[in-house]
Design an enzyme around this catalytic site. Structure first.
Site, mmCIF file in Angstrom:
data_model
loop_
_atom_site.group_PDB
_atom_site.id
_atom_site.type_symbol
_atom_site.label_atom_id
_atom_site.label_comp_id
_atom_site.label_asym_id
_atom_site.label_seq_id
_atom_site.Cartn_x
_atom_site.Cartn_y
_atom_site.Cartn_z
ATOM 1 N N GLU A 3 22.818 -5.092 14.690
ATOM 2 C CA GLU A 3 22.279 -5.776 13.521
ATOM 3 C C GLU A 3 20.779 -5.948 13.748
ATOM 4 O OE1 GLU A 3 24.222 -9.523 12.926
ATOM 5 O OE2 GLU A 3 26.236 -8.654 12.811
ATOM 6 N N GLN B 74 9.455 -7.705 1.191
ATOM 7 C CA GLN B 74 9.001 -6.310 1.242
ATOM 8 C C GLN B 74 9.252 -5.766 2.634
ATOM 9 O OE1 GLN B 74 5.127 -5.252 -0.565
ATOM 10 N NE2 GLN B 74 4.586 -4.229 1.376
ATOM 11 N N ASP B 75 9.703 -4.500 2.684
ATOM 12 C CA ASP B 75 9.875 -3.801 3.961
ATOM 13 C C ASP B 75 8.801 -2.730 4.080
ATOM 14 O OD1 ASP B 75 13.556 -3.742 4.170
ATOM 15 O OD2 ASP B 75 12.075 -5.287 4.656
ATOM 16 N N ASN B 76 8.209 -2.611 5.248
ATOM 17 C CA ASN B 76 7.176 -1.608 5.511
ATOM 18 C C ASN B 76 7.620 -0.697 6.642
ATOM 19 O OD1 ASN B 76 5.573 -2.915 3.608
ATOM 20 N ND2 ASN B 76 4.489 -4.141 5.145
ATOM 21 N N ARG C 244 -3.259 -0.336 14.953
ATOM 22 C CA ARG C 244 -3.294 -0.805 13.573
ATOM 23 C C ARG C 244 -3.449 -2.329 13.628
ATOM 24 N NH1 ARG C 244 -0.691 2.975 9.710
ATOM 25 N NH2 ARG C 244 -0.038 4.864 10.844
ATOM 26 N N HIS D 83 -4.627 -7.539 11.407
ATOM 27 C CA HIS D 83 -4.584 -7.728 9.953
ATOM 28 C C HIS D 83 -3.887 -9.029 9.566
ATOM 29 C CE1 HIS D 83 -4.539 -3.038 9.741
ATOM 30 N NE2 HIS D 83 -5.711 -3.516 10.123
ATOM 31 N N LYS E 299 5.662 -11.989 9.224
ATOM 32 C CA LYS E 299 6.137 -10.626 9.464
ATOM 33 C C LYS E 299 7.218 -10.629 10.534
ATOM 34 C CE LYS E 299 1.540 -8.982 8.344
ATOM 35 N NZ LYS E 299 0.248 -8.472 8.837
ATOM 36 N N HIS F 155 -2.089 -9.975 12.927
ATOM 37 C CA HIS F 155 -1.102 -9.105 13.584
ATOM 38 C C HIS F 155 -1.657 -7.700 13.753
ATOM 39 C CE1 HIS F 155 2.327 -6.186 13.290
ATOM 40 N NE2 HIS F 155 2.604 -6.847 14.396
ATOM 41 N N TYR G 115 8.765 -3.165 9.444
ATOM 42 C CA TYR G 115 8.613 -4.612 9.461
ATOM 43 C C TYR G 115 8.777 -5.195 8.059
ATOM 44 C CZ TYR G 115 3.705 -3.211 8.646
ATOM 45 O OH TYR G 115 2.548 -2.626 8.189
ATOM 46 N N LYS H 210 -11.199 1.549 8.150
ATOM 47 C CA LYS H 210 -11.201 0.110 7.844
ATOM 48 C C LYS H 210 -11.174 -0.712 9.122
ATOM 49 C CE LYS H 210 -7.328 -1.908 6.744
ATOM 50 N NZ LYS H 210 -6.085 -2.400 6.075
ATOM 51 N N ASP H 211 -10.311 -0.350 10.040
ATOM 52 C CA ASP H 211 -10.207 -1.122 11.289
ATOM 53 C C ASP H 211 -11.445 -0.943 12.155
ATOM 54 O OD1 ASP H 211 -6.587 -0.773 11.720
ATOM 55 O OD2 ASP H 211 -7.803 -2.091 10.469
HETATM 56 C C1 T46 Z 1 -0.045 -2.772 4.275
HETATM 57 C C2 T46 Z 1 0.132 -1.956 3.015
HETATM 58 C C3 T46 Z 1 -0.638 -0.829 2.766
HETATM 59 N N1 T46 Z 1 -0.443 -0.123 1.611
HETATM 60 C C4 T46 Z 1 -1.255 1.070 1.416
HETATM 61 C C5 T46 Z 1 -2.753 0.813 1.427
HETATM 62 C C6 T46 Z 1 -3.329 2.051 2.059
HETATM 63 O O1 T46 Z 1 -3.650 3.031 1.074
HETATM 64 C C7 T46 Z 1 -2.210 2.600 2.942
HETATM 65 C C8 T46 Z 1 -2.434 2.328 4.425
HETATM 66 O O2 T46 Z 1 -2.697 0.937 4.549
HETATM 67 P P1 T46 Z 1 -3.302 0.389 5.883
HETATM 68 O O3 T46 Z 1 -4.313 1.361 6.429
HETATM 69 O O4 T46 Z 1 -3.750 -1.046 5.648
HETATM 70 O O5 T46 Z 1 -2.028 0.405 6.848
HETATM 71 P P2 T46 Z 1 -1.956 -0.252 8.302
HETATM 72 O O6 T46 Z 1 -3.248 -0.066 9.037
HETATM 73 O O7 T46 Z 1 -0.709 0.223 8.923
HETATM 74 O O8 T46 Z 1 -1.833 -1.810 7.976
HETATM 75 C C9 T46 Z 1 -0.795 -2.615 8.472
HETATM 76 O O9 T46 Z 1 -1.080 -2.790 9.817
HETATM 77 C C10 T46 Z 1 -0.674 -3.965 10.469
HETATM 78 C C11 T46 Z 1 0.240 -3.577 11.599
HETATM 79 C C12 T46 Z 1 -0.120 -5.052 9.663
HETATM 80 O O10 T46 Z 1 0.377 -6.031 10.216
HETATM 81 C C13 T46 Z 1 -0.189 -5.019 8.204
HETATM 82 O O11 T46 Z 1 1.132 -5.145 7.695
HETATM 83 C C14 T46 Z 1 -0.811 -3.842 7.605
HETATM 84 O O12 T46 Z 1 -2.146 -4.230 7.342
HETATM 85 O O13 T46 Z 1 -1.008 1.944 2.508
HETATM 86 C C15 T46 Z 1 0.480 -0.496 0.657
HETATM 87 O O14 T46 Z 1 0.613 0.163 -0.394
HETATM 88 N N2 T46 Z 1 1.256 -1.603 0.879
HETATM 89 C C16 T46 Z 1 1.116 -2.358 2.019
HETATM 90 O O15 T46 Z 1 1.851 -3.362 2.190
#
Ligand code: T46
Length: 197
Positions: free
Chosen positions: A40, A58-60, A71, A74, A84, A131, A144, A181-182
């Site tokens: 589970e 929401q699930d990511n 990553r 954030h 999360k 996070h 997540y 971005k990061d």
């Molecule tokens: C987070 C997110 C992103 N997006 C789109 C926006 C961008 O075009 C694309 C990539 O987004 P991003 O570069 O922000 O993805 P990560 O760098 O993996 O960001 C995550 O990284 C760390 C680990 C976190 O804790 C956050 O949940 C989240 O910020 O997905 C969406 O459409 N929905 C979403 O919920």
């Protein structure tokens, strides 16, 4: 890994709280047999018994091809702040949560946990924490749950290599993979307060 303080169990889950109050490390019981395994990954009933009553909406899911992909760090601002629940489907990560609640006795401090497909660990990151994770293997997939939907206008970041945070990333800067971005994220001290303790 960060020092743990107490462990409680509910159903097929064990939760370990850290000395730094807030984040929780959850371990799921794995049922193995000749076919493979079953476990589970979430239970509203058992998580509530462990003190995690958030409604996840929401699930990511992300795939990072290279080990050393970071990553983070954030968070989303209120009123769209997110708690999360993070786990690894394939590979392994060093998962980190940083306390960014102004006035917190642990402000700027972090917890770090190795989450992997092999150990079935999950990290619960409450609202008020930034996070991020670093992948430890190629082709690592992270899934997540979050407690609010994506709000780009509220999406914020803190520099992964913020010297005030001194996060224990296991890769040298030149080996790290980052989004643009990061790469541009500010230091925590240069951000307006996002959360109050
Ligand atoms: C987070 C997110 C992103 N997006 C789109 C926006 C961008 O075009 C694309 C990539 O987004 P991003 O570069 O922000 O993805 P990560 O760098 O993996 O960001 C995550 O990284 C760390 C680990 C976190 O804790 C956050 O949940 C989240 O910020 O997905 C969406 O459409 N929905 C979403 O919920």
């Amino acid at each position: 890994m960060t020092a743990a303080s107490e462990t409680v169990a509910a159903g097929n889950f064990t939760a370990t709280r850290y000395a730094l109050a807030g984040p929780v490390l959850i371990t799921a019981r794995r049922f193995g047999d000749h076919r493979g395994f079953f476990l589970e990954t979430y239970s509203a009933r058992d998580f509530a018994a462990l003190g995690i009553t958030d409604l996840f909406v929401q699930d990511n899911h992300s795939l990072s091809a290279q080990a050393g992909t970071i990553r983070g760090m954030h968070f989303q601002l209120a009123p769209r702040a997110q708690a999360k629940l993070v786990r690894v489907l394939r590979g392994a990560i060093l998962d980190i949560a940083v306390d960014i609640r102004r006035g917190s006795p642990s402000y700027g401090q972090h917890v770090a946990a190795e989450l992997s497909a092999a150990n079935a660990h999950q990290l619960y990151v409450p609202v008020g924490f930034a996070h991020g994770f670093c992948t430890l293997e190629p082709d690592t997939e992270v899934a997540y749950k979050v407690t609010d939907t994506y709000a780009p206008d509220c999406d914020r970041g803190i520099a992964w290599d913020d010297p005030d945070l001194a996060l224990p990333w296991p890769f040298e800067a030149e080996a790290v993979q980052l989004s643009d971005k990061d790469r541009r994220a500010p230091r925590l001290r240069d951000l307006p307060p996002a959360f109050e303790y």
